[in-house]
Design a protein around this motif. Structure first.
Motif, short mmCIF file in Angstrom:
data_model
loop_
_atom_site.label_atom_id
_atom_site.label_comp_id
_atom_site.label_asym_id
_atom_site.label_seq_id
_atom_site.Cartn_x
_atom_site.Cartn_y
_atom_site.Cartn_z
N MET B 1 -6.86 14.13 6.00
CA MET B 1 -6.39 15.15 5.08
C MET B 1 -6.35 14.63 3.65
N TYR B 2 -6.74 13.35 3.50
CA TYR B 2 -6.72 12.74 2.16
C TYR B 2 -8.10 12.14 1.89
N ASP B 3 -8.50 12.12 0.62
CA ASP B 3 -9.79 11.49 0.37
C ASP B 3 -9.59 9.97 0.28
N LYS B 4 -10.74 9.29 0.34
CA LYS B 4 -10.70 7.83 0.47
C LYS B 4 -10.02 7.15 -0.71
N GLU B 5 -10.30 7.68 -1.88
CA GLU B 5 -9.75 7.10 -3.11
C GLU B 5 -8.21 7.21 -3.09
N GLN B 6 -7.76 8.41 -2.70
CA GLN B 6 -6.32 8.64 -2.62
C GLN B 6 -5.68 7.67 -1.61
N LEU B 7 -6.31 7.54 -0.46
CA LEU B 7 -5.77 6.67 0.59
C LEU B 7 -5.71 5.22 0.11
N ARG B 8 -6.74 4.82 -0.69
CA ARG B 8 -6.77 3.45 -1.17
C ARG B 8 -5.57 3.19 -2.09
N ARG B 9 -5.28 4.20 -2.93
CA ARG B 9 -4.15 4.04 -3.85
C ARG B 9 -2.82 4.03 -3.09
N ILE B 10 -2.76 4.87 -2.09
CA ILE B 10 -1.53 4.90 -1.28
C ILE B 10 -1.37 3.55 -0.55
N PHE B 11 -2.49 3.02 -0.07
CA PHE B 11 -2.46 1.73 0.62
C PHE B 11 -1.92 0.63 -0.30
N ASP B 12 -2.43 0.63 -1.53
CA ASP B 12 -1.97 -0.37 -2.51
C ASP B 12 -0.47 -0.24 -2.75
N ALA B 13 -0.04 0.99 -2.94
CA ALA B 13 1.38 1.22 -3.20
C ALA B 13 2.22 0.77 -2.00
N PHE B 14 1.69 1.05 -0.81
CA PHE B 14 2.41 0.69 0.41
C PHE B 14 2.56 -0.82 0.53
N GLU B 15 1.47 -1.53 0.24
CA GLU B 15 1.48 -2.99 0.31
C GLU B 15 2.52 -3.58 -0.64
N GLN B 16 2.55 -3.00 -1.83
CA GLN B 16 3.49 -3.46 -2.85
C GLN B 16 4.93 -3.24 -2.37
N TRP B 17 5.13 -2.05 -1.87
CA TRP B 17 6.48 -1.68 -1.39
C TRP B 17 6.89 -2.59 -0.23
N GLN B 18 5.95 -2.84 0.65
CA GLN B 18 6.20 -3.68 1.83
C GLN B 18 6.64 -5.09 1.37
N ALA B 19 5.96 -5.60 0.34
CA ALA B 19 6.30 -6.94 -0.17
C ALA B 19 7.72 -6.95 -0.73
N GLN B 20 8.06 -5.87 -1.43
CA GLN B 20 9.43 -5.78 -1.96
C GLN B 20 10.46 -5.71 -0.84
N VAL B 21 10.11 -4.93 0.17
CA VAL B 21 11.02 -4.81 1.32
C VAL B 21 11.25 -6.19 1.94
N GLU B 22 10.16 -6.92 2.16
CA GLU B 22 10.28 -8.25 2.77
C GLU B 22 11.25 -9.13 1.98
N SER B 23 11.16 -9.05 0.66
CA SER B 23 12.05 -9.90 -0.12
C SER B 23 13.49 -9.38 -0.06
N ASP B 24 13.65 -8.03 -0.06
CA ASP B 24 14.99 -7.44 0.09
C ASP B 24 15.65 -7.87 1.40
N LEU B 25 14.81 -7.93 2.43
CA LEU B 25 15.36 -8.18 3.77
C LEU B 25 16.07 -9.53 3.87
N LYS B 26 15.60 -10.47 3.04
CA LYS B 26 16.22 -11.79 3.08
C LYS B 26 17.70 -11.68 2.68
N LYS B 27 17.93 -10.80 1.74
CA LYS B 27 19.31 -10.61 1.27
C LYS B 27 20.04 -9.56 2.11
N TYR B 28 19.35 -8.47 2.36
CA TYR B 28 19.98 -7.36 3.06
C TYR B 28 19.20 -7.02 4.34
#
Lengths: 137, 559
Positions: B1-28
């Motif tokens: 339901m999404y074009d490839k370009e859109q998915l790529r951008r969402i993927f990038d954002a997800f990766e970034q968010w995931q990295a932040q989550v990982e660092s948050d998890l150490k504390k919380y």
């Protein structure tokens, strides 16, 4: 140490066997030898199996509302057959008012929904070891 | 339901968010290391378009009322007509249950659902030794046509739809119902309702079998055939996951074993020469709604898609009406607690909401006191009001399949479907459901799941409010638990004795003889049961004749 034998029975026409099977499984995991009767046992069949299998405790599972009649009949037959010293536990959907009635009939313990398996195992141990120590003395 | 370009951008954002989550998890750290569904698969932290990137709207969801019916079996769903509010009821004698039915109808219930007592379900008359103490306990006692006439006295059967939870003796109760309706002046072809008639699940989860699987399946297909010709609006079966779930299965197993049963019925009927395009319209289903809200909604949506595919791809059904999965839902009896019973009202509301968001056609809501005994009029009223609040106040009935497109929900729907196909393949590889039941495979799977669930509660991995957490010291006992008067059993037996004296016993003997002959010759037994019922042959007498011909089933007692 003696390995105690427990009969888990489904008297009457009730088909709800989840609890009976889960309790049987837990007792087995706790080191008891467990015999499960399967569904639709008459009180006569249950008492007969208890004698044949030489069990130390009987657990009746009843969720159909017929617990008073069925437990009474099992215990009466046990008296007639001279095995009234075997403790009887009842588990199932038991309205609170009926608990004292079951105890009066001669049931040793009554367990309703939500009873932890650990509690059942512990009480089985207590009752059996109590029975064993009195018979030894 | 999404074009490839859109998915790529969402993927990038997800990766970034995931990295932040990982660092948050150490504390919380999170509350738990893993968040798992009732079926044992892990819930992701957060779902995004990446999880549904393969979703093809038209192919996987479609418009409501269109194949594969993921979004519902009707175009307008509850905007057209609300689900049928159908409370399962029955206790004591027919006379008493008739009063409860009239009360429920007067309270705004829109369909009837009959609970029968165990002797009726297992083919014993009320005066049979095995019936002692069980008469009228878990449902109404029925011995003959006379009881059914009383049960529906003053209720026009041409206008109400009636569901009957009856399996091994379904053919007898269906006949009694039909004959009573005809006596009221209704025509067979206008009768609406359902008989459960799902014998396979009795062997694995519910226990009211009489005959071995093979003759039982023969009776089921006899009913399919008879109703296809004479009672086209009647649901000839309600293939039930409810009891499988209650016996301990998880959500995935509930669907998988139900559809495995369904496949067995369809195959048996095809083998008997029936057309799935015709009898397929009269198949209905019955599922449970448990507490895991999102998983349950996803389960119902996945169920519709799976069934449509089974009928279209496996059985080559082309009739749209035979592809639609129509189902009844009941909230989960095994989720009710005896401790702090009023909490059950909330559980039931959540479960009922899941059923409605999942697109159920009819619904039973449990009463809060049912872990203690039969429900009272007051507790049944609260249960029914819960449905009415969802229907008229919550607004969820005003938009068709409102949660479609939710990343999490669509991902869960896909995941459940995938796991159900895996189970179905496994059962096929064992030689089909009848064989899998004979092997004890299904029973073992259900028991294993039940035991694991109990252990999870014992270990505190699964919280049950009021049971293993948030307990109160003093429990306020529920008052007015409904008691079935033990004198009713005697009254029922008395009436039965009287019936046996007053009826035309020669006609009864003759009808039973003809039924026996028909059963022996492998004829469709339904018309013969009708004749026996008409002359007031009892349920026990008819069942005995069939026991003689078909034999009785005994279960294996291995745990």
């Amino acid at each position: 140490m003696k390995k105690y034998r427990i009969l888990i029975a489904k008297p009457g026409l009730d088909g709800h066997d989840r609890g009976a099977k889960v309790v049987a499984h837990a007792l087995r995991d706790a080191g008891f030898e467990v015999i499960y009767t399967g569904l639709r046992q008459t009180p006569e069949q249950i008492v007969k199996t208890a004698i044949q299998e030489d069990v130390d405790l009987i657990g009746l599972s009843i969720l159909s509302g017929a617990h008073l009649q069925l437990s009474k009949k099992v215990i009466e037959l046990m008296k007639k057959e001279g095995i009234a010293s075997i403790p009887v536990f009842v588990g199932g959907i038991i309205p609170p008012d009926d608990v004292p009635k079951l105890l009066e009939i001669g049931v040793a313990r009554v367990f309703g929904p939500g009873t932890p398996l650990s509690k059942i195992v512990q009480e089985v141990r207590e009752v059996l070891e109590g029975v064993a120590s009195t018979s030894e003395s | 339901m999404y074009d490839k370009e859109q998915l790529r951008r969402i993927f990038d954002a997800f990766e970034q968010w995931q990295a932040q989550v990982e660092s948050d998890l150490k504390k919380y750290p999170e509350r738990k290391e893993k968040f798992v569904s009732s079926s044992g698969y892990e819930f992701k932290r957060c779902y995004t378009p990446l999880d549904v990137s393969e979703l093809d709207y038209l192919k996987d969801l479609g418009m409501p009322g269109d194949y594969p019916y993921t979004r519902g079996v009707q175009r307008t769903m509850y905007r057209g007509r609300l689900w049928t509010m159908r409370q399962y009821a029955g206790f004591g004698t027919a006379e008493e249950t008739n009063k409860r039915f009239k009360y429920l109808l007067q309270q705004g219930q829109t369909g009837l659902s009959v609970a029968f007592d165990l002797p009726t379900q297992i083919g014993y008359d009320s005066d049979h030794p095995l019936a002692e103490g069980e008469v009228g306990r878990v449902g109404v006692a029925v011995d003959s046509l006379k009881d059914i006439e009383t049960l529906f006295d003053g209720i026009p059967l041409k206008d109400v739809s009636t569901s009957m939870t009856i399996n091994s003796t379904a053919v007898i109760l269906l006949s009694m119902y039909a004959v009573t309706a005809e006596k009221q002046g209704a025509k067979l072809e206008e009768l609406r309702g359902t008989i459960q008639n799902d014998i396979l699940k009795e062997y694995i989860a519910r226990g009211t079998y009489i005959f071995p699987p093979e003759p039982s399946m023969k009776i089921v297909t006899d009913i399919f055939e008879f109703c296809a010709q004479h009672m086209p609006k009647w649901n000839t079966i309600s293939i039930s996951g409810y009891h499988i779930r209650e016996a301990g299965a998880n959500a995935v197993q509930e669907l998988a074993f139900t559809f495995a049963d369904a496949v067995a019925y369809v195959e048996a009927a095809i083998k008997a020469g029936l057309d799935p395009n015709v009898f397929g319209r009269q198949l209905s289903f019955f599922f449970a709604a448990h507490n895991n809200f999102l998983e349950e909604i996803a389960k119902f949506r996945a169920a519709r898609r799976i069934w449509a595919k089974i009928m279209k791809e496996r059985f080559k059904v082309t009739n749209q009406e035979a592809l639609r999965l129509r189902f009844h839902t009941q909230t989960g009896g095994s989720t009710l607690t005896a401790q702090q019973p009023l909490n059950n009202i909330v559980r039931v509301a959540i479960q009922a909401l899941a059923a409605v968001l999942g697109g159920t056609q009819s619904l039973h809501t449990n009463s809060f006191d049912e872990a203690l005994g039969l429900p009272t009029e007051q507790s049944v009223q609260v249960a029914l009001r819960t449905q009415q609040i969802i229907a008229y106040e919550s607004g969820v009935a005003d938009i068709v399949d409102p949660l479609a497109g939710s990343f999490a929900l669509e991902a869960l729907t896909n995941q459940i479907e995938e796991k159900v196909w895996e189970y179905l393949q496994k059962i096929d590889s064992l030689g089909g459901m009848v064989r899998a039941i004979e092997l004890g495979y299904v029973q073992k799977e259900i028991h294993k799941s039940a035991y694991e669930q109990q252990l999870a509660i014992e270990k505190g991995e699964q919280i049950v409010v009021g049971v293993n957490a948030f307990q109160t010291k003093e429990e306020r006992p529920v008052e007015n638990i409904l008691k079935v008067d033990p004198a009713l059993e005697e009254k029922q037996k008395q009436a039965l004795r009287q019936l046996r004296e007053q009826r035309d016993n020669r006609a009864v003997a003759n009808a039973l003889k003809e039924l026996k002959q028909a059963a022996k010759e492998g004829k469709n037994i339904v018309p013969y049961v009708f004749e026996a019922v008409k002359c007031y042959a009892t349920l026990g007498e008819i069942s005995d004749v069939l026991r003689e011909v078909y034999g009785e089933y005994t279960e294996s007692t291995s745990i």
